[in-house]
Design a protein around this motif. Structure first.
Motif, PDB file in Angstrom:
ATOM      1  N   ARG A 141       0.603  -1.158   0.113  1.00 49.42           N
ATOM      2  CA  ARG A 141      -0.033  -0.182  -0.030  1.00 49.42           C
ATOM      3  C   ARG A 141       0.892   1.244  -0.023  1.00 49.42           C
ATOM      4  NH1 ARG A 141      -4.834  -0.086   4.052  1.00 49.42           N
ATOM      5  NH2 ARG A 141      -5.068   2.104   2.924  1.00 49.42           N
ATOM      6  N   LYS A 142       0.392   2.097  -1.140  1.00 51.68           N
ATOM      7  CA  LYS A 142       1.139   3.523  -1.081  1.00 51.68           C
ATOM      8  C   LYS A 142       2.541   3.473  -1.285  1.00 51.68           C
ATOM      9  CE  LYS A 142      -2.286   5.941   1.987  1.00 51.68           C
ATOM     10  NZ  LYS A 142      -2.657   6.504   3.379  1.00 51.68           N
ATOM     11  N   ALA A 143       3.116   2.425  -1.888  1.00 48.05           N
ATOM     12  CA  ALA A 143       4.420   2.282  -2.271  1.00 48.05           C
ATOM     13  C   ALA A 143       4.540   3.094  -3.763  1.00 48.05           C
ATOM     14  CB  ALA A 143       5.001   0.973  -2.149  1.00 48.05           C
ATOM     15  N   GLU A 144       5.787   3.352  -4.189  1.00 48.72           N
ATOM     16  CA  GLU A 144       5.945   3.834  -5.628  1.00 48.72           C
ATOM     17  C   GLU A 144       7.032   3.158  -6.282  1.00 48.72           C
ATOM     18  OE1 GLU A 144       6.228   8.022  -5.694  1.00 48.72           O
ATOM     19  OE2 GLU A 144       4.591   8.391  -4.130  1.00 48.72           O
ATOM     20  N   VAL A 145       6.946   2.503  -7.343  1.00 49.58           N
ATOM     21  CA  VAL A 145       7.835   1.700  -8.143  1.00 49.58           C
ATOM     22  C   VAL A 145       7.848   2.474  -9.686  1.00 49.58           C
ATOM     23  CG1 VAL A 145       8.602  -0.498  -8.793  1.00 49.58           C
ATOM     24  CG2 VAL A 145       7.289  -0.035  -6.722  1.00 49.58           C
ATOM     25  N   GLU A 146       9.219   2.378 -10.182  1.00 52.24           N
ATOM     26  CA  GLU A 146       9.277   2.604 -11.460  1.00 52.24           C
ATOM     27  C   GLU A 146       9.096   1.705 -12.582  1.00 52.24           C
ATOM     28  OE1 GLU A 146      12.257   6.475 -12.230  1.00 52.24           O
ATOM     29  OE2 GLU A 146      13.123   4.464 -12.469  1.00 52.24           O
ATOM     30  N   ARG A 147       9.771   0.823 -12.622  1.00 53.68           N
ATOM     31  CA  ARG A 147       9.607  -0.407 -13.560  1.00 53.68           C
ATOM     32  C   ARG A 147       9.726  -1.907 -13.083  1.00 53.68           C
ATOM     33  NH1 ARG A 147      10.366   0.718 -18.856  1.00 53.68           N
ATOM     34  NH2 ARG A 147      11.179  -1.407 -19.286  1.00 53.68           N
ATOM     35  N   ILE A 148       8.642  -2.627 -13.395  1.00 54.17           N
ATOM     36  CA  ILE A 148       8.623  -4.056 -12.896  1.00 54.17           C
ATOM     37  C   ILE A 148       8.566  -5.018 -14.168  1.00 54.17           C
ATOM     38  CG2 ILE A 148       7.585  -5.974 -11.550  1.00 54.17           C
ATOM     39  CD1 ILE A 148       6.311  -3.584  -9.906  1.00 54.17           C
ATOM     40  N   ILE A 149       9.379  -6.108 -14.096  1.00 55.04           N
ATOM     41  CA  ILE A 149       9.257  -6.971 -15.222  1.00 55.04           C
ATOM     42  C   ILE A 149       9.349  -8.385 -14.419  1.00 55.04           C
ATOM     43  CG2 ILE A 149      10.563  -8.102 -17.258  1.00 55.04           C
ATOM     44  CD1 ILE A 149      11.682  -5.566 -17.860  1.00 55.04           C
ATOM     45  N   ALA A 150       8.233  -8.999 -14.319  1.00 61.61           N
ATOM     46  CA  ALA A 150       8.254 -10.375 -13.350  1.00 61.61           C
ATOM     47  C   ALA A 150       7.320 -11.186 -13.910  1.00 61.61           C
ATOM     48  CB  ALA A 150       8.089  -9.895 -11.991  1.00 61.61           C
ATOM     49  N   ARG A 151       7.463 -12.433 -13.423  1.00 62.01           N
ATOM     50  CA  ARG A 151       6.499 -13.419 -13.835  1.00 62.01           C
ATOM     51  C   ARG A 151       5.098 -13.126 -13.072  1.00 62.01           C
ATOM     52  NH1 ARG A 151      10.877 -16.832 -13.160  1.00 62.01           N
ATOM     53  NH2 ARG A 151      11.567 -17.897 -15.232  1.00 62.01           N
TER      54      ARG A 151
END
Length: 208
Positions: A141-151
């Motif tokens: 909750r309320k976290a911020e992430v730029e880019r994710i590549i995952a299964r």
């Protein structure tokens, strides 16, 4: 030298090795350092070289100009490194690094750097600037992430991700994703916001 405890201000020249290194004051080492067992920092540590240890526990400040290699890293202060290789990484403070390679990563703070891992948990209100490549990623909750590549990717309530690429993705109520690319399936709960959705044949990168 088997064990060193630093309570004041100490400067050393490497390459140097210890069985245990405990820094409660200020330590500066010019060159590479190897610690057979535990490297503990509750003060300030600076290594102008490579740092290798079985475990690293930092509650203060640790600045490593070279690569950091350890079975386990757990810190709640501030850490900088050119690259990190570890089995388990737990962050409760601020981390800036080049590529971070680990089996398990748990973040409760801020990270600037690319992450390659099997499992990544981005804790509540945490921030990650960089690309995460993993088998499974959970953005709480309320976290911020730029880019994710995952299964498998789960974006929890009120979390934000600029770009997600996954075989299977779940975007929960109140979460935001700028661009979502999926291979098999994606689920966006009512109240989730996804700007762009595209189906793709395969992921552009794979977990280590």
């Amino acid at each position: 030298m088997s064990e060193l405890k630093v309570g004041g201000s100490v400067k050393l020249r490497g390459p140097i090795s210890f069985r245990v290194l405990d820094v409660a004051g200020s330590l500066s080492i010019e060159g590479d350092v190897e610690v057979e067992e535990d490297f503990k920092v509750s003060g300030s540590g600076k290594v102008k070289g490579r740092l290798k240890a079985k475990s690293i526990r930092a509650a203060g400040s640790l600045d490593v100009e070279g690569e950091v290699v350890a079975e386990e890293i757990d810190f709640s202060g501030s850490m900088k490194a050119s690259a990190i290789k570890t089995g388990s990484l737990s962050v409760s403070g601020s981390l800036k690094s080049g590529v971070i390679e680990a089996r398990e990563v748990e973040i409760h703070g801020s990270v600037k750097g690319d992450i390659k891992a099997v499992s990544v948990i981005i804790g509540k209100k945490s921030k990650v600037r960089g690309t995460i490549v993993a088998d499974r990623v959970v953005v709480e909750r309320k976290a911020e992430v730029e880019r994710i590549i995952a299964r498998e990717v789960v974006i929890e309530k009120d979390a934000e991700a600029d770009y997600v690429e996954a075989e299977k993705a779940i975007v929960k109520r109140g979460a935001y994703v700028g661009e979502l690319r999926y291979v098999k399936e994606y689920v966006a709960e009512e109240g989730a916001e996804v700007d762009r959705v595209t189906r793709i044949e395969r992921l552009s990168a794979e977990a280590p």
